[in-house]
Design a protein around this motif. Structure first.
Motif, PDB file in Angstrom:
ATOM      1  N   PRO A   1      78.149   4.002 -19.629  1.00  0.00           N
ATOM      2  CA  PRO A   1      77.382   5.249 -19.609  1.00  0.00           C
ATOM      3  C   PRO A   1      78.164   6.378 -20.291  1.00  0.00           C
ATOM      4  O   PRO A   1      79.384   6.432 -20.216  1.00  0.00           O
ATOM      5  CB  PRO A   1      77.216   5.535 -18.116  1.00  0.00           C
ATOM      6  N   VAL A   2      77.437   7.226 -20.970  1.00  0.00           N
ATOM      7  CA  VAL A   2      78.053   8.319 -21.740  1.00  0.00           C
ATOM      8  C   VAL A   2      77.448   9.622 -21.241  1.00  0.00           C
ATOM      9  O   VAL A   2      76.265   9.668 -20.905  1.00  0.00           O
ATOM     10  CB  VAL A   2      77.729   8.138 -23.247  1.00  0.00           C
ATOM     11  N   ARG A   3      78.258  10.668 -21.198  1.00  0.00           N
ATOM     12  CA  ARG A   3      77.737  11.977 -20.782  1.00  0.00           C
ATOM     13  C   ARG A   3      77.224  12.758 -21.984  1.00  0.00           C
ATOM     14  O   ARG A   3      77.791  12.628 -23.079  1.00  0.00           O
ATOM     15  CB  ARG A   3      78.856  12.814 -20.141  1.00  0.00           C
ATOM     16  N   LEU A   4      76.230  13.597 -21.754  1.00  0.00           N
ATOM     17  CA  LEU A   4      75.781  14.488 -22.824  1.00  0.00           C
ATOM     18  C   LEU A   4      76.918  15.428 -23.187  1.00  0.00           C
ATOM     19  O   LEU A   4      77.684  15.842 -22.312  1.00  0.00           O
ATOM     20  CB  LEU A   4      74.606  15.339 -22.332  1.00  0.00           C
ATOM     21  N   PRO A   5      77.055  15.774 -24.466  1.00  0.00           N
ATOM     22  CA  PRO A   5      78.098  16.720 -24.833  1.00  0.00           C
ATOM     23  C   PRO A   5      77.889  18.064 -24.126  1.00  0.00           C
ATOM     24  O   PRO A   5      76.750  18.465 -23.873  1.00  0.00           O
ATOM     25  CB  PRO A   5      77.941  16.861 -26.354  1.00  0.00           C
ATOM     26  N   ALA A   6      78.994  18.715 -23.808  1.00  0.00           N
ATOM     27  CA  ALA A   6      78.920  19.989 -23.074  1.00  0.00           C
ATOM     28  C   ALA A   6      78.634  21.133 -24.039  1.00  0.00           C
ATOM     29  O   ALA A   6      79.455  22.028 -24.245  1.00  0.00           O
ATOM     30  CB  ALA A   6      80.224  20.220 -22.314  1.00  0.00           C
ATOM     31  N   VAL A   7      77.483  21.066 -24.660  1.00  0.00           N
ATOM     32  CA  VAL A   7      77.043  22.143 -25.558  1.00  0.00           C
ATOM     33  C   VAL A   7      75.638  22.542 -25.118  1.00  0.00           C
ATOM     34  O   VAL A   7      74.893  21.714 -24.582  1.00  0.00           O
ATOM     35  CB  VAL A   7      77.010  21.692 -27.042  1.00  0.00           C
ATOM     36  N   PRO A   8      75.259  23.795 -25.317  1.00  0.00           N
ATOM     37  CA  PRO A   8      73.919  24.197 -24.868  1.00  0.00           C
ATOM     38  C   PRO A   8      72.796  23.616 -25.713  1.00  0.00           C
ATOM     39  O   PRO A   8      71.695  23.385 -25.218  1.00  0.00           O
ATOM     40  CB  PRO A   8      73.946  25.723 -24.965  1.00  0.00           C
TER      41      PRO A   8
END
Ligand SMILES: C[S@@+](CC[C@H](N)C(=O)[O-])C[C@H]1O[C@@H](n2cnc3c(N)ncnc32)[C@H](O)[C@@H]1O
Length: 209
Positions: free
Chosen positions: A196-203
């Motif tokens: 599993p991968v997290r969404l990048p921490a960008v808006p």
């Protein structure tokens, strides 16, 4: 000037138009993806959902797919909602939402099929790259992504960069449809195995230009 996306959809009604030909290709590719028995689907910038909804209604197993369609234009989202209701697809949610904002996906589980049709031609190349890089966070290992991109009248074919970006992000190309006599390209990729991968921490992933 903000583009009239309701008007844009009218080209679908012209038999033989590039858009209606593209729709046939997208539906055919989606049919192949549905034949694998996916449990979930996400369409970003879904428009009125005419690529996805009739396929969910007609393909074996399509009615048991939980689908989320994210579309910013309220009228198109309403049309998609009405189409889903008319086809009796209770597992379809149409969200009137900004698909470019990462916050929109806060409660969205990774899916088995993702459509990004009519997106990459409307955003800057950096946004395309950022979005493709985020897709592993929105999809399950083995998921299928269907995307489209148009080419210019002469010379440049930006689908080259899109295909390269998918390769770089660990996707395997399953199909690439690029008729000589049409400007549309349809790509189909599979996310390779992985954790599993997290969404990048960008808006934001993208904004339409
Ligand atoms: C080129 S159309 C493609 C529609 C559909 N995917 C199709 O292929 O028929 C682009 C769609 O993206 C929608 N859109 C534009 N910006 C958006 C955003 N930030 N979030 C969600 N939808 C957006 C437009 O309203 C329009 O319906």
């Amino acid at each position: 000037m903000v583009k009239d996306w309701v008007r844009w959809h009218e080209d679908y009604e012209a038999p033989g138009s590039s858009l209606s030909r593209r729709l046939a290709v997208v539906r055919e590719q989606l049919g192949g993806a549905l034949a694998e028995g996916p449990k979930s689907l996400l369409s970003i910038c879904a428009g009125d959902g005419r690529d996805v909804l009739p396929m969910l209604a007609s393909e074996p197993g399509g009615r048991s797919v939980r689908a989320l369609l994210a579309e910013l234009d309220a009228e198109l989202a309403d049309r998609a909602r009405a189409a889903a209701a008319g086809l009796d697809l209770p597992l379809v949610e149409v969200r009137t939402a900004d698909a470019g904002a990462t916050a929109t996906y806060a409660d969205v589980e990774p899916v088995d099929v993702l459509l990004a049709c009519g997106v990459f031609g409307n955003v800057a190349e950096a946004d395309m790259s950022r979005t493709v890089a985020a897709l592993p966070a929105l999809t399950n290992p083995g998921a299928i992504v269907i995307w489209t991109r148009g080419r210019g009248d002469e010379g440049a074919d930006p689908s080259v960069e899109v295909r390269a970006r998918f390769r770089a992000e660990g996707f395997t190309e399953l199909a690439f449809v690029a008729p000589d006599d049409a400007r549309f390209r349809v790509g189909v990729c599979r996310r390779s195995g992985g954790d599993p991968v997290r969404l990048p921490a960008v808006p934001r992933l993208f904004s339409f230009g």
